[in-house]
Structure formats: C-alpha cells, structure tokens
Design an enzyme around this catalytic site. Structure first.
Site, short mmCIF file in Angstrom:
data_model
loop_
_atom_site.label_atom_id
_atom_site.label_comp_id
_atom_site.label_asym_id
_atom_site.label_seq_id
_atom_site.Cartn_x
_atom_site.Cartn_y
_atom_site.Cartn_z
N GLY A 158 -8.69 7.62 -9.49
CA GLY A 158 -10.14 7.53 -9.33
C GLY A 158 -10.59 7.82 -7.91
O GLY A 158 -11.73 8.27 -7.69
N ALA A 167 -8.72 3.58 -9.42
CA ALA A 167 -9.37 2.50 -10.15
C ALA A 167 -8.62 1.20 -9.86
O ALA A 167 -7.46 1.23 -9.47
CB ALA A 167 -9.34 2.80 -11.64
N GLU A 221 -2.31 8.94 -12.78
CA GLU A 221 -2.59 8.10 -13.95
C GLU A 221 -1.50 8.18 -15.01
O GLU A 221 -1.23 7.20 -15.71
CB GLU A 221 -3.94 8.50 -14.58
CG GLU A 221 -5.17 8.08 -13.78
CD GLU A 221 -5.59 9.09 -12.72
OE1 GLU A 221 -4.78 9.97 -12.35
OE2 GLU A 221 -6.74 8.98 -12.23
N GLU A 239 -10.89 11.38 -7.76
CA GLU A 239 -12.03 11.77 -8.61
C GLU A 239 -13.36 11.56 -7.90
O GLU A 239 -14.29 12.36 -8.05
CB GLU A 239 -11.96 10.98 -9.93
CG GLU A 239 -10.79 11.47 -10.80
CD GLU A 239 -10.58 10.63 -12.05
OE1 GLU A 239 -10.34 9.41 -11.89
OE2 GLU A 239 -10.65 11.17 -13.15
C1 3H9 Z 1 -7.16 5.36 -12.18
O1 3H9 Z 1 -7.57 5.61 -11.09
C2 3H9 Z 1 -7.92 5.64 -13.43
C3 3H9 Z 1 -9.10 6.56 -13.24
O2 3H9 Z 1 -8.70 7.90 -13.38
C4 3H9 Z 1 -10.16 6.36 -14.28
C5 3H9 Z 1 -10.90 5.08 -14.30
C6 3H9 Z 1 -12.02 5.06 -15.30
N1 3H9 Z 1 -5.45 -1.32 -8.18
O3 3H9 Z 1 1.97 -0.16 -3.30
P1 3H9 Z 1 1.61 -1.12 -2.23
C7 3H9 Z 1 -2.13 -3.20 -4.75
S1 3H9 Z 1 -5.66 4.57 -12.38
C8 3H9 Z 1 -5.20 -2.58 -7.84
O4 3H9 Z 1 2.56 -2.21 -1.95
P2 3H9 Z 1 1.80 0.99 -0.28
C9 3H9 Z 1 -0.65 -3.44 -5.00
O5 3H9 Z 1 -0.45 -4.12 -6.22
C10 3H9 Z 1 -5.09 4.27 -10.73
N2 3H9 Z 1 -4.27 -2.94 -6.93
O6 3H9 Z 1 1.26 -0.37 -0.86
C11 3H9 Z 1 -0.28 -4.28 -3.80
O7 3H9 Z 1 -0.75 -5.59 -4.05
P3 3H9 Z 1 0.01 -6.86 -3.46
C12 3H9 Z 1 -4.51 5.47 -10.11
C13 3H9 Z 1 -3.58 -1.96 -6.35
O8 3H9 Z 1 1.17 1.15 1.04
C14 3H9 Z 1 -1.16 -3.68 -2.68
O9 3H9 Z 1 -2.22 -3.00 -3.36
N3 3H9 Z 1 -3.94 5.13 -8.82
C15 3H9 Z 1 -3.79 -0.61 -6.66
O10 3H9 Z 1 3.29 1.05 -0.41
C16 3H9 Z 1 -0.44 -2.71 -1.79
O11 3H9 Z 1 0.19 -1.73 -2.60
C17 3H9 Z 1 -2.64 4.79 -8.66
O12 3H9 Z 1 -1.88 4.79 -9.59
C18 3H9 Z 1 -4.78 -0.30 -7.61
N4 3H9 Z 1 -5.05 0.98 -7.95
O13 3H9 Z 1 1.28 2.12 -1.29
C19 3H9 Z 1 -2.21 4.45 -7.26
N5 3H9 Z 1 -2.95 0.15 -5.91
O14 3H9 Z 1 -0.12 -6.74 -1.99
C20 3H9 Z 1 -1.43 3.16 -7.26
C21 3H9 Z 1 -2.24 -0.71 -5.15
O15 3H9 Z 1 -0.71 -8.01 -4.07
N6 3H9 Z 1 -1.07 2.71 -5.94
N7 3H9 Z 1 -2.62 -1.98 -5.41
O16 3H9 Z 1 1.44 -6.72 -3.95
C22 3H9 Z 1 -0.12 3.30 -5.18
O17 3H9 Z 1 0.48 4.30 -5.53
C23 3H9 Z 1 0.24 2.65 -3.88
O18 3H9 Z 1 -0.22 1.32 -3.95
C24 3H9 Z 1 -0.37 3.30 -2.62
C25 3H9 Z 1 -0.09 2.38 -1.39
C26 3H9 Z 1 0.30 4.67 -2.41
C27 3H9 Z 1 -1.85 3.47 -2.74
#
Ligand code: 3H9
Length: 706
Positions: free
Chosen positions: A107, A68, A130, A110
């Site tokens: 998500g 998400a 999450e 999901e």
């Molecule tokens: C969810 O999904 C809820 C659902 O179950 C239900 C909904 C109803 N959103 O980490 P990085 C940005 S909760 C917005 O440096 P990497 C991050 O801020 C979500 N932005 O890269 C950064 O921005 P900036 C569950 C996001 O390659 C840029 O992307 N998912 C999101 O080292 C690059 O990120 C998670 O918790 C996001 N979801 O790692 C996953 N994710 O360039 C969270 C990232 O401006 N994300 N950004 O600084 C991660 O674990 C890592 O970002 C990922 C990439 C492994 C994907």
C-alpha cells in the site's frame, strides 16, 4: 500550521506554496485507519486551500510507508479504505509528489503510484510484496503498475514480491527521479519547487500509456499465467494477480479497480492469508526471547568450530558467509584437510556456477584457520562443537574447552538430542554453556534452535540470538529434552507414519499425501535424503529406555540392516539410479513391508490420503502441544516457526499449531480419541490440548504470553 490536528500520525505544514504532508506512525508508517484518515484529510485540505499549489508526501523515520497495517486484516474494515484514499490523491487537481526513502511497499507504493510525481533516494526499497502474505495489491497496484511500466514488468514485481532499488525503479519507470542526497525532505522540496517553476501538470497514473501495445501485454499475461500455474504450488493469490493485471489491459480503469477489490477480498478471506500473516509476525516474535530483553549479548568477533564433518564445515561456512573469522579444530591433519575440503567444495561450486569469483573466495578464506590443537581457541569469543553425537565424546571436548578458552567465552554444542544440562554440569563454567542446534546443510538452512540449559546465564542466551542475527538465521528458543522442539515432534509423527505403513499404507502413498498437503518432501523421502543410518543410530541408542509396551515398527531397521541408507547408498525406501536424487518406488521394499506385516500379524487395510494426513497432523500437533505444555517451546508460535524454517512445513498454512487452530482444536482432539481406540498408548491427548478444548480456547490465545 497543522491542518488536521486530530490525527497526529499525519501532520501538515505549509512550506511556501507546498503542503508538506508527513506520515509519522512508528515503527514503519503502516497505513492504519488513523493514517488513512489523516492522509485523506490532508489532501482535502490541500484541495480547499488556495494558498496550496502542490503537495509533498514524505514518511518520518526510516521508511516512506511499509504498506497496509497488516494487523487490521481479518478484522472488520474501517473507513476510509485505502483504495479510496489513493483515488482521492490521484484525483487532486494540484500536483502531488511522493518522496520515497526506505520502504515503499505494498500500500505504500500504491500511495506513491497514486501521486502524480515520484522521487526516490538511495536505499529506497520499492515493491508490491502482498503475494507473500497471500494477498494481491488491493489499492490500485494491479491497475496502476502495469499502466506505468507495462504488464511484464508489473507481473514480475507483483508475482515475486521482490524489492526494487531506487535505481531499478527509475529504470523501470516506477519513479521519475533519483535524489542525489539522503536528505529526503530537501530532495522532495527541491523537486516540487522545480515542478511548480516548470508549471508541471497534474499527471495521473491511471492515464499512463504503457499498456498501449495490447497484443504484447496480453502475451506477457498469457506467459505469466502458464508459468504461475506451474510454479505456485497450492497458492491461491498468484493466479488472481494475473487475472487482475489482465483486467488492466482489457477493461477501463474503474472496472479494473472493481475487479481488483473483489479478488483482494477473496484473498483476504482465505486461510492462506491468515497462515502467511501469522508466519510474518511469528518469525519476528521468536526474536524476542526473554533473555534478549534482560541482558546484553557478549562480544562476537571470533568463532571456533570443533569438527570438520558435514555439520562442522556447514557451520564454519555460515560463519564465514557472515563475514566473521572462524578457527576449525580437528583431531589430525588429514581430518582437518577433509574439513577444509568441504568448505572448498561449496565455494568452488559457486565459482563454477559463476556466482562467486576466485578472488572473493580467496578473500573469504583469509578468515579461515585450522588447527589440531585446542590451544588455537584461546581467544575465541564463541566455540561451537560439532563432533560425534555421543555424550562421552562431547564431554571430553568440553573438558578441553574448559581448559583452553578465555573467561567469558560462550561454549556451544550442536547436539540434536543429547542432554545439554549433563554437558554443562560436567565443566567448571556451566553458565557459559548453551545448545546451538543447526540444521543440515548448516550454511543454507535458516533454523537455529537455541537450546537453553538450566544454569546458563541470560547474556549467553542473548549472545546466541545475536549470533543468529549475524548469521541471518531464524532462532527459536528451546528447552532441553530429547530432540528439543523439532526432532522431538518429528520422532512422534514419524512413528505415526511408520504405524500407517505397517497397517497398510505404502511409504509412497504417505509421501505423496504429505507432498499434496504442501511439504516439499514426504517423511520417507526425508529419511533417504538425511541417511537412514542416522535415525537407526538414534533408535538403537533409545532401545534400552524404550517402553516395551509401545508399538515399534521395524521396517526401517530391515532396510538399514541391508545397508540401504537412502540416497548416499543408491537405495533406501526408494531406488536411486546412478547419481540421481529423485528416487523410484522399489518393489523389493514393498516385499519387505509385506513380510514385516506378516511377522507382526497385521492384515493390511487401505488408507485414504485424507486419513493419512489426519493422523500425521494429529500426531504432530499433539506432540507440539506437549512441547508447549512442558515449556520446551515458549509458545505455540515457536513450534510453528521451527517447522516453517526447519522441516518444510508449508508457510501458507502458518505452521502446525496455526493449522490446528484453523481446523479447530475440538476436531483434532476428537481425532486423537478416535485413533486411541486402536493404540491408546501412542495416542494420549496432550493435557494442554484437552485444557484448551475445555476452555473453548485456541493455541493463538497462548502466543502473547512468553
Ligand atoms: C498491503 O499493503 C495491502 C495493500 O495492497 C492493500 C490494502 C487495501 N503492518 O520487519 P521489521 C512491524 S499488505 C503492521 O522488524 P525491518 C513488524 O511487525 C502489506 N506492522 O523491520 C515489527 O513490529 P515489532 C504489504 C508492520 O526494518 C516492526 O514493524 N507490505 C508492518 O527489518 C518492524 O518490522 C509488506 O508486506 C505492516 N505492514 O523491515 C511489508 N510491517 O517491532 C512488510 C512491519 O512489534 N514489512 N511491521 O516486531 C516489511 O517487509 C518489513 O517490516 C520492512 C522493515 C522492510 C518494512
């Protein structure tokens, strides 16, 4: 053919009988409202178009879907909601296939679980993280995952938030197939064509049968509930996750989804969600110091460390663990052998626990070299000095570095208090001098304060951030002052704790209150762990410049005068039985405190735990505001990350400045003014705090403006 040109973040293209749906929303294809709209429109289009026989969903760039869009949380929800999009995907009467590369998280997974078939390629990361954001999977993850892989495996994934590799996902049953190349499009299309050729039916995860053995799955839930109640100290979402997974066993799918949604919204509304998401963004923001945008880092191929004591050896270990060569300098062979022994001890401990092989250690140690001559540093790209905390000693080391190091070498000091400007200006190349303040044990602790003196050049700062990345540390940019960000603030809230101790609270009550707030340890336990002598030396150093009118609590000095330095001497504020690391309250310490109260003419009063925390946090927040006001920290979030990574601040509260916003700055200011009635010199409200309250603003409003 583009079927939904309105949403360019999701494009559709008919490839023969397959509708290829590509999510293209950099950087990580997060499921923002536009993406959700585009995805829904794509499925509707596929459903309506007789030429489409199957759908393939892929992500553009390095990931499938990271989840998400976290930036939307806390704002009013925008349709279509992700659970509805997932239901629509699952309800499609034509086979839908998800082809996963990179992250399929939250998500994102999901969406994949709502598809009818899943393929993943090497390097894919699948997970439901999450819980790390104070949430639970809210788009069917708690209902579909256990139906697909059983309650136990689902609970393990969802409660840990860990990522599974493509291989593990296949073994678990999360995906149906592993791709053999990293060409996700070719792999995905080949898989869909094969499914079509075999007349593969639409196969919905909601009908999957992994929960058939009801008793075994309920037993897994009961075990997870007991374990979670024990382990998830103060956290809100983990037990809700267990409830939601239980509903997957006990209730029909749609009922389970309804409960999941209700629990998800409760988590979404919790301050823990706000704190954890603040931490997520803050730890990424700190990486973007201004100098990292202005300048390129210098090369970092060989590192020197001066000093083989606890700190020097810990830094050398961190460098070795990052795969870089390190040269350790000590004054004589015996000291060098001791430095090497520190390193051996850590690796031998890992070998004894079966976490490292002897061959691996031997391989790592080929990158270690030691010398008693500074000349061995002639080729080093960066040198970190970790010698005795005394300005004259440090300046002597820097004079040597100035003599031997090549032009362009970065010269860093690991001082935790001293004036780095004075160190820099004592040599011929002040632009190369920077502070790298590691926290002990340096190979474990994630925080690295990058202390930026006046004359340093931008590429040296950028190099320090690059080193942090290589060492897998979290760097925070700090300005020069006594104690930089963390220890400067620590000195103030420690003083508040000392004052409460002298006024009537026992150190044991204060520690317990601080632990109940969410810190792993209270301040007096920390003193015992770090060694009381360290703070004692700092207090003696500051004695000549201390404001004579300021309150000075002498209790800790009385303990140090007895040689009670904490764990290493078997007693400090606590008593430690032979070899034990957990201390017991010491009645003799209580007597010393009583005597000190009497000497100071203080009639002890009682404190509630709530008052203890109000004072403790007000002191921390007020000094945090001063540190931001003086630009020692660029923004409040830099203070937050410092405390999350270096001082055990509970992550779910987001850091002291985020916590202050949660409580409300007017409340904090009112507390400070109330406490000032007893000690106006100590409790002086920070000009920044006053200004923000007058403007009706909060610390968060300053986080954009580095
Ligand atoms: C969810 O999904 C809820 C659902 O179950 C239900 C909904 C109803 N959103 O980490 P990085 C940005 S909760 C917005 O440096 P990497 C991050 O801020 C979500 N932005 O890269 C950064 O921005 P900036 C569950 C996001 O390659 C840029 O992307 N998912 C999101 O080292 C690059 O990120 C998670 O918790 C996001 N979801 O790692 C996953 N994710 O360039 C969270 C990232 O401006 N994300 N950004 O600084 C991660 O674990 C890592 O970002 C990922 C990439 C492994 C994907």
């Amino acid at each position: 053919m583009t079927l939904n040109p309105s949403a360019d973040v999701v494009t559709c293209e008919l490839r023969g009988k397959v509708l290829l749906v590509t999510l293209d929303h950099p950087p990580v294809n997060a499921l923002c409202a536009d993406v959700r709209r585009g995805l829904l429109a794509a499925i509707e289009a596929a459903q309506a178009d007789p030429d489409v026989h199957a759908v393939l969903i892929v992500g553009a760039g390095r990931n499938f879907i990271a989840g998400a869009d976290i930036r939307e949380f806390g704002k009013p929800p925008v349709s279509p909601l992700l659970p509805d999009v997932c239901n629509r995907i699952e309800g499609c009467t034509k086979p839908v296939v998800a082809a996963i590369h990179g992250a399929a998280l939250g998500g994102g997974l999901e969406v994949a679980l709502a598809a009818h078939y899943r393929l993943a390629v090497d390097g894919a990361k699948l997970g439901l993280p999450e819980v790390q954001l104070g949430l639970l999977p809210g788009a069917g993850g708690t209902q579909r995952t256990p139906r697909l892989i059983g309650a136990q495996a689902a609970l393990d994934l969802i409660l840990s938030g860990r990522h599974a590799s493509a291989k593990e996902a296949l073994a678990l049953g999360l995906v149906d197939r592993l791709g053999s190349s990293d060409d996700i499009l070719a792999e995905g299309l080949a898989y869909v064509h094969e499914l079509l050729a075999n007349h593969a039916p639409v196969r919905r995860t909601r009908d999957a049968a992994a929960l058939a053995d009801r008793a075994a799955n309920l037993a897994a839930v009961a075990a997870a509930r007991a374990e979670t109640a024990k382990k998830s100290r103060g956290l809100f979402s983990p037990l809700k996750i267990v409830d939601a997974v239980e509903a997957a066993i006990e209730q029909p799918f749609d009922e389970g989804l309804r409960l999941e949604r209700k629990l998800f919204l409760e988590c979404l509304d919790s301050p823990q969600r706000a704190g954890l998401i603040h931490a997520f963004f803050a730890e990424r923001e700190v990486l973007k110091a201004p100098e990292t945008r202005e300048a390129k880092p210098r090369a970092l191929n060989s590192i020197g460390v001066i000093g083989g004591g606890t700190m020097g050896a810990g830094i050398a270990l961190a460098v070795l663990d990052a795969g870089l060569p390190v040269t350790m300098i000590e004054r004589d062979d015996d000291s060098l052998a001791r430095g090497r022994a520190h390193i051996d001890k850590v690796y031998d401990g890992l070998i004894a626990k079966g976490r490292m092989s002897a061959e691996k250690k031997a391989d790592i140690m080929t990158r270690w070299s030691g010398s008693t001559s500074y000349d061995a540093l002639a080729d080093a790209d960066l040198v970190i000095e970790a010698v005795f905390e005394d300005i004259a000693v440090k300046q002597a080391v820097f004079a040597e570095l100035d003599r031997v190091c090549k032009a362009g070498a970065v010269l860093a000091t690991n001082t935790s208090y001293l004036d780095i400007d004075a160190i820099a200006s004592s040599i011929s190349r002040p632009a190369d001098v920077i502070g790298l303040h590691f926290f002990s044990p340096a190979n474990i602790m994630k925080l690295l304060e990058v202390v930026v003196p006046k004359q340093v050049s931008a590429d040296v700062v950028a190099t320090a951030f690059d080193l942090a990345r290589k060492l897998r540390k979290t760097p925070v940019r700090a300005g020069v002052c006594d104690g930089f960000i963390g220890n400067r603030i620590l000195a103030v809230y420690r003083a508040a704790a000392d004052a409460m101790m002298e006024d009537g609270a026992s150190p044991y009550q204060i520690d317990a209150a601080v632990r109940a707030f969410g810190f792993p340890m209270g301040p007096f336990q920390v003193v015992d762990l770090a060694g009381g002598d360290i703070g004692w030396a700092a207090r003696k150093r500051r004695a000549p410049t201390r404001n004579a009118a300021a309150r000075y609590v002498q209790i800790a000095d009385r303990l140090c005068e007895r040689g009670w330095f904490g764990q290493k001497t078997g007693r400090g504020f606590y008593l430690y039985a032979q070899g034990s690391r957990s201390g017991a309250p010491d009645p003799e310490v209580d007597s010393i405190i009583d005597a000190e109260r009497e000497r100071a003419g203080i009639a002890p009063r009682t404190f509630t735990d709530e008052e203890i925390m109000r004072r403790y946090m007000a002191a921390m927040i007020n000094e945090g505001a001063n540190v931001v006001h003086e630009r020692i920290a660029l923004r409040p979030l830099d203070v937050d990350v410092t405390f999350l990574y270096g001082y055990g601040f509970p992550r779910y509260r987001g850091g002291p400045m985020k916590y202050a916003d949660t409580v409300g700055l007017p409340v904090i200011l009112a507390d400070i003014r109330e406490f000032a009635k007893q000690d106006p010199l100590f409790w002086q409200a920070s000009p920044l705090l006053i200004e923000l309250v007058e403007r009706g603003a909060d610390f968060a409003s300053l986080n954009q403006s580095a």
